[in-house]
Motif scaffolding. Structure first.
Motif, PDB file in Angstrom:
ATOM      1  N   ALA A   4       0.849  -1.194   0.000  1.00  0.00           N
ATOM      2  CA  ALA A   4       0.000   0.000   0.000  1.00  0.00           C
ATOM      3  C   ALA A   4       0.882   1.239   0.000  1.00  0.00           C
ATOM      4  O   ALA A   4       1.924   1.278   0.658  1.00  0.00           O
ATOM      5  CB  ALA A   4      -0.903  -0.012   1.231  1.00  0.00           C
ATOM      6  N   PHE A   5       0.467   2.246  -0.764  1.00  0.00           N
ATOM      7  CA  PHE A   5       1.196   3.503  -0.845  1.00  0.00           C
ATOM      8  C   PHE A   5       0.268   4.638  -0.454  1.00  0.00           C
ATOM      9  O   PHE A   5      -0.942   4.572  -0.672  1.00  0.00           O
ATOM     10  CB  PHE A   5       1.708   3.733  -2.272  1.00  0.00           C
ATOM     11  CG  PHE A   5       2.609   2.652  -2.788  1.00  0.00           C
ATOM     12  CD1 PHE A   5       3.937   2.599  -2.398  1.00  0.00           C
ATOM     13  CD2 PHE A   5       2.132   1.681  -3.655  1.00  0.00           C
ATOM     14  CE1 PHE A   5       4.781   1.603  -2.871  1.00  0.00           C
ATOM     15  CE2 PHE A   5       2.961   0.684  -4.129  1.00  0.00           C
ATOM     16  CZ  PHE A   5       4.284   0.642  -3.742  1.00  0.00           C
ATOM     17  N   PHE A   6       0.853   5.696   0.102  1.00  0.00           N
ATOM     18  CA  PHE A   6       0.080   6.880   0.411  1.00  0.00           C
ATOM     19  C   PHE A   6      -0.285   7.555  -0.899  1.00  0.00           C
ATOM     20  O   PHE A   6       0.581   7.864  -1.722  1.00  0.00           O
ATOM     21  CB  PHE A   6       0.895   7.830   1.289  1.00  0.00           C
ATOM     22  CG  PHE A   6       0.134   9.063   1.702  1.00  0.00           C
ATOM     23  CD1 PHE A   6      -0.592   9.081   2.883  1.00  0.00           C
ATOM     24  CD2 PHE A   6       0.127  10.204   0.906  1.00  0.00           C
ATOM     25  CE1 PHE A   6      -1.292  10.212   3.274  1.00  0.00           C
ATOM     26  CE2 PHE A   6      -0.566  11.331   1.278  1.00  0.00           C
ATOM     27  CZ  PHE A   6      -1.291  11.342   2.468  1.00  0.00           C
ATOM     28  N   SER A   7      -1.579   7.792  -1.101  1.00  0.00           N
ATOM     29  CA  SER A   7      -2.049   8.470  -2.312  1.00  0.00           C
ATOM     30  C   SER A   7      -2.255   9.945  -2.012  1.00  0.00           C
ATOM     31  O   SER A   7      -2.895  10.307  -1.025  1.00  0.00           O
ATOM     32  CB  SER A   7      -3.362   7.854  -2.800  1.00  0.00           C
ATOM     33  OG  SER A   7      -3.917   8.635  -3.851  1.00  0.00           O
ATOM     34  N   GLU A   8      -1.690  10.815  -2.863  1.00  0.00           N
ATOM     35  CA  GLU A   8      -1.839  12.254  -2.671  1.00  0.00           C
ATOM     36  C   GLU A   8      -3.281  12.706  -2.886  1.00  0.00           C
ATOM     37  O   GLU A   8      -3.751  13.627  -2.215  1.00  0.00           O
ATOM     38  CB  GLU A   8      -0.916  13.013  -3.635  1.00  0.00           C
ATOM     39  CG  GLU A   8       0.562  12.728  -3.451  1.00  0.00           C
ATOM     40  CD  GLU A   8       1.123  13.330  -2.180  1.00  0.00           C
ATOM     41  OE1 GLU A   8       0.560  14.320  -1.687  1.00  0.00           O
ATOM     42  OE2 GLU A   8       2.140  12.806  -1.684  1.00  0.00           O
ATOM     43  N   MET A   9      -3.995  12.055  -3.810  1.00  0.00           N
ATOM     44  CA  MET A   9      -5.336  12.516  -4.170  1.00  0.00           C
ATOM     45  C   MET A   9      -6.441  11.802  -3.394  1.00  0.00           C
ATOM     46  O   MET A   9      -7.470  12.412  -3.073  1.00  0.00           O
ATOM     47  CB  MET A   9      -5.582  12.344  -5.670  1.00  0.00           C
ATOM     48  CG  MET A   9      -6.915  12.925  -6.128  1.00  0.00           C
ATOM     49  SD  MET A   9      -7.302  12.678  -7.890  1.00  0.00           S
ATOM     50  CE  MET A   9      -6.129  13.746  -8.689  1.00  0.00           C
ATOM     51  N   SER A 428       4.937   8.055  -2.019  1.00  0.00           N
ATOM     52  CA  SER A 428       3.537   8.366  -2.295  1.00  0.00           C
ATOM     53  C   SER A 428       3.280   8.384  -3.789  1.00  0.00           C
ATOM     54  O   SER A 428       4.205   8.511  -4.604  1.00  0.00           O
ATOM     55  CB  SER A 428       3.163   9.719  -1.682  1.00  0.00           C
ATOM     56  OG  SER A 428       3.851  10.783  -2.325  1.00  0.00           O
ATOM     57  N   THR A 429       2.019   8.245  -4.151  1.00  0.00           N
ATOM     58  CA  THR A 429       1.631   8.210  -5.563  1.00  0.00           C
ATOM     59  C   THR A 429       0.642   9.332  -5.874  1.00  0.00           C
ATOM     60  O   THR A 429      -0.026   9.855  -4.977  1.00  0.00           O
ATOM     61  CB  THR A 429       0.973   6.874  -5.943  1.00  0.00           C
ATOM     62  OG1 THR A 429      -0.280   6.755  -5.241  1.00  0.00           O
ATOM     63  CG2 THR A 429       1.861   5.689  -5.613  1.00  0.00           C
ATOM     64  N   CYS A 430       0.582   9.664  -7.145  1.00  0.00           N
ATOM     65  CA  CYS A 430      -0.402  10.622  -7.631  1.00  0.00           C
ATOM     66  C   CYS A 430      -0.936  10.088  -8.954  1.00  0.00           C
ATOM     67  O   CYS A 430      -0.142   9.597  -9.777  1.00  0.00           O
ATOM     68  CB  CYS A 430       0.247  11.992  -7.837  1.00  0.00           C
ATOM     69  SG  CYS A 430      -0.917  13.310  -8.260  1.00  0.00           S
TER      70      CYS A 430
END
Length: 490
Positions: A4-9, A428-430
């Motif tokens: 799991a990655f932190f999503s910016e949106m 994190s991802t965007c």
């Protein structure tokens, strides 16, 4: 198990969503509050509309000449190639309060780094206190003994700093590295904003996005404030290695935006302890040089005798206080990766404060216990050369083959002091437009911090994005792209 990655949106990271209408975004959860206005707008756009805008952006970047040279890459005729950095139209957005906290941490860090560089070349108190081993500094390849005892204007060495920030885990910010020698990329930050405003003016009517266009004015003020004593109306130039440098567009762009001359080494000469620029009206004294040339090439009388990129006698004029170099000679001792682990200690030592921004946990391979751990966990770690840059000379363990890992193991055993290692962060991802549609891609951020009469920065920075699925390497030289960075005003 999928990491799991932190999503910016979104409240959580979702799967790749190629071909899925933006309104659906399966598995992503709620849109974060500061993205809701943009997300609503994006959901109303058709795939063809966005494709047309992306093509328009690429065409305009090429027309304006916003390219970078790729070292070692040649076309079919054997000529070196230039490319545009891929630009993504989905911005990376910060709410005002989050940016304010990040800015405080950046100011604190850059202040401590400047104090450290001054100390290294003067009293060396941090070494005498045993906070950093003396050999880590004095034997460092970026330490310049020629700067020992030299006083520089305002005691500022890193006038322009590019600090690479990543977000990982549950959303915590970490400093990945400090760029203090000749940090690049700010022109792309500015051009990305201009492009977004040109393509989507309605977005800026619907969102209170803090401006970044005044960065060249702040940079010019910073350089003016660093002029030698007595230079009431200082002459400032940008020193470039020339048109074949990968960042030449940026050199020319910043000179034009500040209204100062872009010069090469052959345009400068030193006489009577002062630096002059050759002009059609005759020699003109130069007070401040924003140099985009590495230390080793600045003065053939002191550093590399075969260099034609600088000017003979430049260091003597600098040591005499008759010209300012931004950034200062010898700043690299503070952004070397072997010194990076000590920056939190610098904050405590010089400022008497706890660091606001954390470092990434780091193993120093010169230490036997650290080396043993790294060798036992190579497949899990990121290993970097202490003098490496641009995404080169590194191992990303989870993405490497067994042969690549073993080759790095041999290099580590042979020269452990040349490497550090860090955990493989879940960056994190965007959401990003890629060939197959919209999908999460990993990002970082390079804000630019200016130190002159005061420490200032524009609200934003260069967001870089790893366009290859699963890649954590965002550098343009390694196939990365860029995004506009928005800070929403309250």
């Amino acid at each position: 198990m999928t990491q799991a990655f932190f999503s910016e949106m979104f409240e959580r990271d979702g799967p790749a969503i190629a071909g899925v209408p933006p309104a659906e975004f399966p598995g992503c959860g709620e849109t974060r509050a500061h993205y809701r206005e943009f997300h609503g707008w994006m959901c109303a756009q058709s795939e063809q509309q966005i494709a047309n805008k992306r093509a328009e952006a690429d065409l305009n970047f090429r027309r304006v000449g916003i390219t970078f040279a790729v070292y070692g890459a040649k076309d079919e005729t054997g000529v070196g190639t230039e490319r545009t950095i891929p630009f993504d139209v989905i911005p990376r957005i910060f709410p005002a309060h989050e940016w304010a906290a990040l800015e405080r941490g950046l100011r604190q860090r850059v202040c401590a780094l400047n104090r450290f560089i001054h100390d290294v070349y003067h009293d060396q108190a941090i070494m005498r206190a045993g906070v950093i081993p003396a050999e880590q500094i004095l034997a460092n390849g970026q330490y310049r003994p020629q700067m020992q005892g030299v006083d520089v204007a305002r005691d500022i060495y890193a006038h322009i700093a590019g600090i690479d920030i990543v977000r990982a885990g549950a959303g915590e910010f970490y400093v990945l590295e400090d760029n203090l020698r000749v940090p690049s990329g700010v022109s792309y930050m500015l051009e990305n904003r201009k492009m977004m405003m040109r393509l989507f003016p309605d977005l800026f009517a619907r969102n209170r996005v803090a401006p970044v266009a005044h960065y060249p004015d702040l940079l010019l003020d910073t350089l003016r404030s660093a002029a030698p004593h007595g230079a009431a109306d200082p002459t400032i130039v940008v020193l470039t290695p020339g048109m074949y440098n990968s960042a030449y567009f940026e050199h020319a762009f910043l000179a034009q935006q500040m209204g100062v001359e872009l010069v090469e080494g052959q345009d400068l000469f030193v006489e009577g302890g002062f630096v002059y620029m050759r002009t059609t009206q005759g020699p003109q004294r130069v007070d401040v040089i924003y140099r985009r040339v590495d230390d080793d090439f600045l003065d053939p009388e002191v550093f590399r005798p075969d260099s034609t990129l600088g000017a003979a006698g430049l260091l003597a004029a600098y040591r005499a206080g008759n010209v300012t170099l931004a950034n200062a000679v010898g700043t690299g001792v503070a952004d070397d990766k072997s010194i990076y682990p000590y920056v939190p200690d610098m904050v405590r030592f010089y400022l008497g404060e706890e660091p606001i921004l954390n470092n990434v946990p780091t193993w120093m391979c010169r230490k036997p216990d650290d080396l043993r751990y790294v060798l036992d966990h190579l497949s899990e770690l990121v290993v970097k050369e202490t003098h490496g840059a641009g995404g080169y000379g590194m191992l990303v363990g989870p993405a490497s083959s067994a042969a690549e890992i073993e080759a790095f193991r041999a290099a580590l055993i042979a020269q452990p002091d040349k490497y550090i290692a860090q955990p493989t962060l879940a960056l994190s991802t965007c959401p990003t437009y890629v060939e197959a549609g919209i999908a999460p891609r990993h990002i970082d951020l390079r804000p630019f911090v200016l130190s002159g009469s005061e420490v200032r920065m524009v609200p934003g920075g260069l967001t870089r994005v790893a366009l290859r699925e699963g890649s954590l390497v965002v550098n343009s030289s390694q196939g990365g792209g860029t995004k506009d960075t928005w800070v929403l005003e309250q």
